[in-house]
Every structure is written in C-alpha cells, then in structure tokens.
Design an enzyme around this catalytic site. Structure first.
Site, PDB file in Angstrom:
ATOM      1  N   GLU A  83      63.259 -35.308 -20.899  1.00  0.00           N
ATOM      2  CA  GLU A  83      64.193 -36.318 -21.369  1.00  0.00           C
ATOM      3  C   GLU A  83      63.990 -36.548 -22.869  1.00  0.00           C
ATOM      4  O   GLU A  83      62.910 -36.314 -23.399  1.00  0.00           O
ATOM      5  CB  GLU A  83      63.958 -37.630 -20.614  1.00  0.00           C
ATOM      6  CG  GLU A  83      64.320 -37.537 -19.156  1.00  0.00           C
ATOM      7  CD  GLU A  83      65.813 -37.400 -18.968  1.00  0.00           C
ATOM      8  OE1 GLU A  83      66.485 -38.388 -18.728  1.00  0.00           O
ATOM      9  OE2 GLU A  83      66.310 -36.263 -19.102  1.00  0.00           O
ATOM     10  N   HIS A  99      51.230 -64.992 -28.816  1.00  0.00           N
ATOM     11  CA  HIS A  99      51.265 -66.432 -29.043  1.00  0.00           C
ATOM     12  C   HIS A  99      49.958 -66.953 -29.635  1.00  0.00           C
ATOM     13  O   HIS A  99      49.887 -68.075 -30.105  1.00  0.00           O
ATOM     14  CB  HIS A  99      51.650 -67.153 -27.752  1.00  0.00           C
ATOM     15  CG  HIS A  99      53.122 -67.020 -27.451  1.00  0.00           C
ATOM     16  ND1 HIS A  99      53.857 -67.974 -26.806  1.00  0.00           N
ATOM     17  CD2 HIS A  99      53.992 -66.024 -27.745  1.00  0.00           C
ATOM     18  CE1 HIS A  99      55.115 -67.575 -26.696  1.00  0.00           C
ATOM     19  NE2 HIS A  99      55.214 -66.388 -27.256  1.00  0.00           N
ATOM     20  N   LYS A 118      69.027 -66.868 -31.211  1.00  0.00           N
ATOM     21  CA  LYS A 118      69.156 -65.586 -31.912  1.00  0.00           C
ATOM     22  C   LYS A 118      68.916 -64.414 -30.955  1.00  0.00           C
ATOM     23  O   LYS A 118      69.634 -63.405 -30.996  1.00  0.00           O
ATOM     24  CB  LYS A 118      68.155 -65.539 -33.061  1.00  0.00           C
ATOM     25  CG  LYS A 118      68.441 -64.448 -34.061  1.00  0.00           C
ATOM     26  CD  LYS A 118      67.605 -64.626 -35.324  1.00  0.00           C
ATOM     27  CE  LYS A 118      67.893 -63.508 -36.302  1.00  0.00           C
ATOM     28  NZ  LYS A 118      67.188 -63.691 -37.573  1.00  0.00           N
ATOM     29  N   ASP A 119      67.907 -64.553 -30.096  1.00  0.00           N
ATOM     30  CA  ASP A 119      67.612 -63.486 -29.135  1.00  0.00           C
ATOM     31  C   ASP A 119      68.763 -63.301 -28.148  1.00  0.00           C
ATOM     32  O   ASP A 119      69.110 -62.175 -27.790  1.00  0.00           O
ATOM     33  CB  ASP A 119      66.323 -63.794 -28.365  1.00  0.00           C
ATOM     34  CG  ASP A 119      65.088 -63.400 -29.166  1.00  0.00           C
ATOM     35  OD1 ASP A 119      65.260 -62.802 -30.241  1.00  0.00           O
ATOM     36  OD2 ASP A 119      63.967 -63.683 -28.708  1.00  0.00           O
ATOM     37  N   SER A 134      53.959 -64.237 -34.513  1.00  0.00           N
ATOM     38  CA  SER A 134      54.714 -63.106 -35.070  1.00  0.00           C
ATOM     39  C   SER A 134      54.383 -62.925 -36.537  1.00  0.00           C
ATOM     40  O   SER A 134      54.137 -63.899 -37.250  1.00  0.00           O
ATOM     41  CB  SER A 134      56.216 -63.369 -34.943  1.00  0.00           C
ATOM     42  OG  SER A 134      56.621 -63.319 -33.606  1.00  0.00           O
TER      43      SER A 134
END
Lengths: 407, 220
Positions: A279, A208, A235-236, A212
């Site tokens: 894994e 923040h 959107k998320d 982005s």
C-alpha cells in the site's frame, strides 16, 4: 437536577475536575495554525476505523475458503455494507495521510524537541502500531495482493540470524501464508486498535503535561495561553468538517482509489502477480528495503527508517529554540527530507529496474543523511546564525535561559 | 487554510497518479438501462457458456430494469435466486481450454483499466502472421475470439465494438452494483457536510472573536 447528579458523581469520581483540567482550563498557545489540527483528526479516524471495523467483523469470515466471498457478501448483500467497507478501506489511507502530516508538522516546527521527547516517542510507537494494524488488516480480504504482500513481508523476518526461520513460522502459524495466518492476523487486527487507543491516552497525558508547542519558534508565556475549550474545540471541529468533505469524496466517488485491482482477484498461492506493491503508505520504507543490496541490512534499514527518528531530540543540538521559524538551514533540509520521502515512495511503487535502483539508493542516503547529519548541521547552523546576529526575540530568550541557568 | 487543503490534495493526487498507469484507450461506456440490459443478455448468452458470475443472481438483474418477462426468458432453467453460473464445470473448462476461465463478476475491478480493459480484450483479437488468432492486450490468451473480432470489418466490426462496450458497461455494473446508489447518496452527504462545515467555520470565527475579550478579562 443535572447539577445534583454531577455533584453526586463528583464526590465519587472527579469528573468536573477532569473536564476543567483537560478542556475548559487546559492552557494552549493562542497561535496554533491549522497544521495543529491533525492530531485530533487522527483521533477521529481511529474512532471511525474502530466503529466500522466492528461492524465489518460481524459479517467477515476469517477462513481462506470464505474470506474473499464474505467481503463480496458485505459489499452486495449487507445493508450499507458497501459504505462500511469503503469507509474502513479509505480510512486506512486517511489514517496514514493524517499521521504523516502530523509527523511532518512535528518535524517542521521542531515539536519533538525537549521537553517533548516522550510525547514524540509515544507518537512513533503509535505510528508503528498503526502500521502493524494496517499490515494485518490488508491480509483479511484475501486477495492476490493481500496474500503476496503478507508472504513477502513475513518472509523478511527470515533474514534475522539464527531465529529468523522460527519467527517467520510463528508469524504465519505455518510454513507459508495460509489459514492459520489469516485467523491470527484477524485476531491481532481486532486487538491492536484497542492497544492503539490505550497508547493514545498515554500520548495525550504526555501532551497535557508538556503542552503543545507552537509555530512562533519560542515558548509562549503562561499568561498568554488560552483554554482549549472553546477555542480549539471549535477550530478542531471545523477541521473535522473539512476532513470529512475530502474523505467522503473518496468514499462515495472514487472508493477504489486505494484498492489495487489485483486485490479483487482471490488469493492464489500458485500464481505470483507480476508486481507485488505494498500500500502507498509503506512505499518509502519498501524502497529503502530494496535499495540496500543485503537482505538483512535492508530489513534493518527499513526498521531504522522509523526507529531512528526517536533519536531526533538528541540529534538536534542547536540552542536556537523551536523548528523552522528561526532556522533557515533546518527549514530547507526539512523540505529536502519531505521531497525525498516522496521520491522514495515513487521508487517503491515501481519495479527495481534501470534508473529506479540508483534513484532509490541516492534517496535512501539522503533520508538517513538528514538524520545522521543533524547534530553537525544544527551546531554549525547555530554558530552561523550567531555570527550573523540573532533576531532580538531569540537573543532575549537565550539571555533569559542563560540567566536562569546561572541562578 | 489554502496550504492545508493543497497539502492533502497533493498527497492524494500523487498517489492517484501512480495507481493508474494503464495505457489503454479510454472508451465511452454506454449508460442507458437498455444498453446495460443488452450487455447482460450478451453476457448471459455468450460469456456464460464458459465463465461464471458467481456474485450476481438472476434476481439482481432486475436492478437493471429488466421486465419480468425478459428476466424469465433470460433465466430459463434457473431459479431467480440462482447465481449466474456456467453450465460447464471448472474441470470441463479446464479440459477444454487448459485453464478455468476467471469469474467475471469482479472482472471490471480486477484489471488495471477495469471495463476499458475488458473492452480492449474482447475486441483485441487478431490473426497473426502464422495465421493464428492472438490478442493485442493479452498475448497468448487461451480464450477463443467469441465475438469474432479478428475477422470482422467495417460495419460488422462497429457492431461488435458496440456489443463489447455494452458488455464492458454491464461488467462494470456487476463489479459494483451499488455504485449508482453510492453516488446518489454521496451527493447528499457532501452537500450536507459542506453546509455543516460552513456553520462550524462561523462558530469558530465567533468563538475566536471573543479572544480579545478573554485577554482583557484576564489582564484586568
């Protein structure tokens, strides 16, 4: 009434200001594509893992004589225990799938570049923490692969000169993996997720602060930004829906996809399984480890496989902004790197015999080659692009930068 | 959007492809309750003389639709809350076979190929050149050919194979008795999530449709 309560709180704690600053007025580039969904997805998976993990811990018994049975107790007798356990087991794989995509997006779009170095580093720290949590969690079912995986990986630390032997004993709490190992791994497995949650907060504060990046390859002007809420919340959330459909398809229909058959056999220190495979999310690094003939160097190589990524902001010396958008060579090499990671994963899943050895070595060289050659390739690419003539928006941006620099 | 889905699918698909590399013949497992019950009976009467199924209680078998009488007959000498345990102790079996036979309740999950492996193993006995009984999928196995697969021919062999399929199907159930409940619930969960996701997509579309307005407001 509600307003009065909020007002009361606001005088004592800046709740409205925080919501404004972090959501309703937090500015985000308007052009983020769906690859930008994976950060918030990782947060969703973290919550899922913590919640299911707490419920599992209510029924799990960290004791070598009881651990395996207690998992079957959860699967068979606890109400919806199978659901909680399968969510948690699948969630581990989902976590890595999401994080790896998130990191790939960062590489592809050059999001790690300045001023986002700290964001990138806290992200890598998060990856290491998640790996630690996953590794320790994998011991808890106390199956054959749990036991032998922990045995092999803790053994690696023995390669460290002078103190190696002590570190191994410290990790295991004993000379070999046993009850003290199980209890301390359980304690740490419960602890690490909360450290992760704290590190996520730092990651988000850094985000923040620098905001982005975006896929256009150029910074977005402040005036063009849009608020996070409601645009990116909606959107998320849609992304979360798609994720949950895929995730639940695994949980409900192929929940054993990520559980090795060997791990359904109780741990037996007297019987080594024919192939000890970690894994899937550790396979590329495991392949690097095995591709380097020297044990100590192998361990160093495996660690460097992640740590060296931290240097990328400084290794990428191109003046052309952003990632792949305006940089064809950078883009091509990105795909080589991703393909190489898959090859390494494939090699890691197979015994180191025949062609696997050579393929593993070549893939290891390519992996590090991508990173080490970055300073030269990025510089060379820049001059090549300049010779060909830069696209107008990039030229304009560079001119502005130059003008700003001389002011 | 397509790229996004493809990415995830690809990730999982590759991993899935590596996970299962067994070369066992895939058999068709019977699914009817009667077949599973017969499988349970075979296991209780044959396999249980050496093996345990410690995670399965007699009362759990009612989940296969056994009638009270049949369940009573199957569990003679045991309480319904007893686990399915062999009368032979671990030491006794070790003395007899040189190894304690593994617990069967997780067997269909503990081998690559699962129930297909179990089937291939119990029908895989044959008589080798030296006249000894051996096993195709597990050479040198210390388990006797309890179903008589090595000597059976024709119809007899078919009967044994069918029995083995029932046993394999039962052991698959025993490995995960909640599987049917899980798949049943899963259908509702996925259906719900699809509807929810479509709605979320519409919300997203509507929200983003306001974007133009937002910009207009900002620039005037």
């Amino acid at each position: 009434m509600i307003n009065r309560i909020i007002g009361w709180v606001d005088q004592r704690f800046p709740i409205t200001a925080i919501i404004k600053h972090e959501a309703t007025e937090y500015p985000v580039a308007p052009n983020l594509n769906y690859w930008w969904n994976f950060g918030s997805l990782a947060g969703v998976v973290l919550v899922l893992q913590i919640v299911t993990g707490i419920f599992l811990a209510m029924h799990y018994k960290a004791d070598v004589t009881l651990a395996f049975d207690s998992i079957q107790h959860i699967m068979r007798s606890v109400n919806y225990g199978w659901l909680i356990r399968y969510i948690h087991a699948t969630g581990a794989s989902a976590f890595f799938a999401v994080i790896y995509i998130h990191i790939s997006r960062t590489l592809y779009y050059g999001s790690y570049r300045g001023p986002r170095e700290l964001l990138w580093w806290t992200g890598l720290l998060l990856l290491l923490l998640v790996m630690g949590a996953a590794f320790m969690g994998y011991l808890l079912p106390w199956g054959q692969m749990s036991f032998w995986g922990a045995q092999v990986i803790t053994n690696l630390f023995g390669a460290i000169p002078l103190v190696g032997g002590h570190i191994v004993v410290l990790l295991r709490g004993d000379f070999s993996v046993g009850d003290p190992t199980l209890t301390r791994f359980f304690a740490l497995h419960y602890l690490i997720p909360f450290i992760i949650a704290g590190a996520v907060v730092i990651h988000l504060v850094a985000l923040h602060t620098v905001k982005s990046s975006n896929p256009s390859g150029l910074p977005i002007a402040d005036k063009d930004n849009i608020p996070f809420h409601p645009y990116y919340t909606s959107k998320d959330l849609f992304g979360v829906g798609v994720f949950l459909i895929i995730f639940c398809s695994f949980v409900f229909f192929v929940p054993d996809a990520f559980i090795e058959p060997d791990n359904n056999i109780p741990a037996n220190p007297m019987q080594t399984p024919p192939h000890i495979v970690p894994e899937w999310y550790f396979l590329p690094f495991y392949a690097i480890l095995r591709s380097i003939p020297d044990k100590l160097l192998g361990v160093v190589g495996m660690g460097l496989g992640i740590v060296i990524l931290a240097a990328l902001p400084y290794l990428d010396r191109s003046k052309i902004p952003g990632g792949s958008r305006y940089r064809p060579i950078f883009k091509a090499l990105f795909f080589v790197f991703i393909a190489d990671a898959f090859v390494l994963g494939y090699v890691g899943a197979h015994p180191p015999e025949g062609p696997m050895v050579l393929i593993g070595r070549i893939a290891t060289v390519i992996y590090f080659g991508y990173i080490v050659s970055m300073p030269f390739v990025s510089k060379w690419e820049e001059s090549w692009l300049r010779k060909r003539g830069l696209p107008a928006p990039v030229q304009k941006y560079l001119d502005e930068q130059a003008a700003g620099g001389t002011k | 959007m397509k790229k996004y889905l493809l990415g995830i699918a690809l990730c999982f698909a590759t991993v899935g492809a590596w996970a299962n590399e067994a070369k066992l013949p895939k058999i068709e497992l019977p699914t009817s309750p009667e077949a599973l019950q017969r499988g349970a009976e075979t296991v209780a009467t044959v396999c249980l003389s050496c093996h345990n199924l410690k995670y399965i209680k007699y009362s759990d078998l009612s989940g296969l639709g056994f009638s009270k009488e049949k369940l009573g007959a199957l569990s003679v000498g045991h309480g319904l809350d007893d686990s399915l345990m062999s009368p032979m102790s671990a030491e006794a079996t070790k003395q007899a076979f040189g190894i304690t036979p593994p617990d069967l309740s997780m067997m269909a999950k503990a081998r690559v190929g699962g129930p297909h492996y179990v089937y291939a193993f119990v029908t895989g006995f044959y008589t080798n050149d030296k006249g000894k009984t051996d096993n195709h999928v597990f050479p040198g196995a210390k388990m006797p050919d309890v179903l008589g697969a090595a000597s059976a021919k024709g119809e007899e062999r078919t009967a044994i194979e069918y029995k083995a399929k029932e046993v394999a199907a039962f052991l698959e159930w025993a490995g995960d008795p909640k599987a049917q409940e899980r798949r049943g619930l899963g259908r509702y969960v996925i259906a719900y999530l699809i509807v929810l996701t479509i709605l979320l997509y519409l919300v997203k579309l509507r929200t983003w449709a306001r974007l133009k307005e937002h910009h207009k407001r900002k620039h005037t």
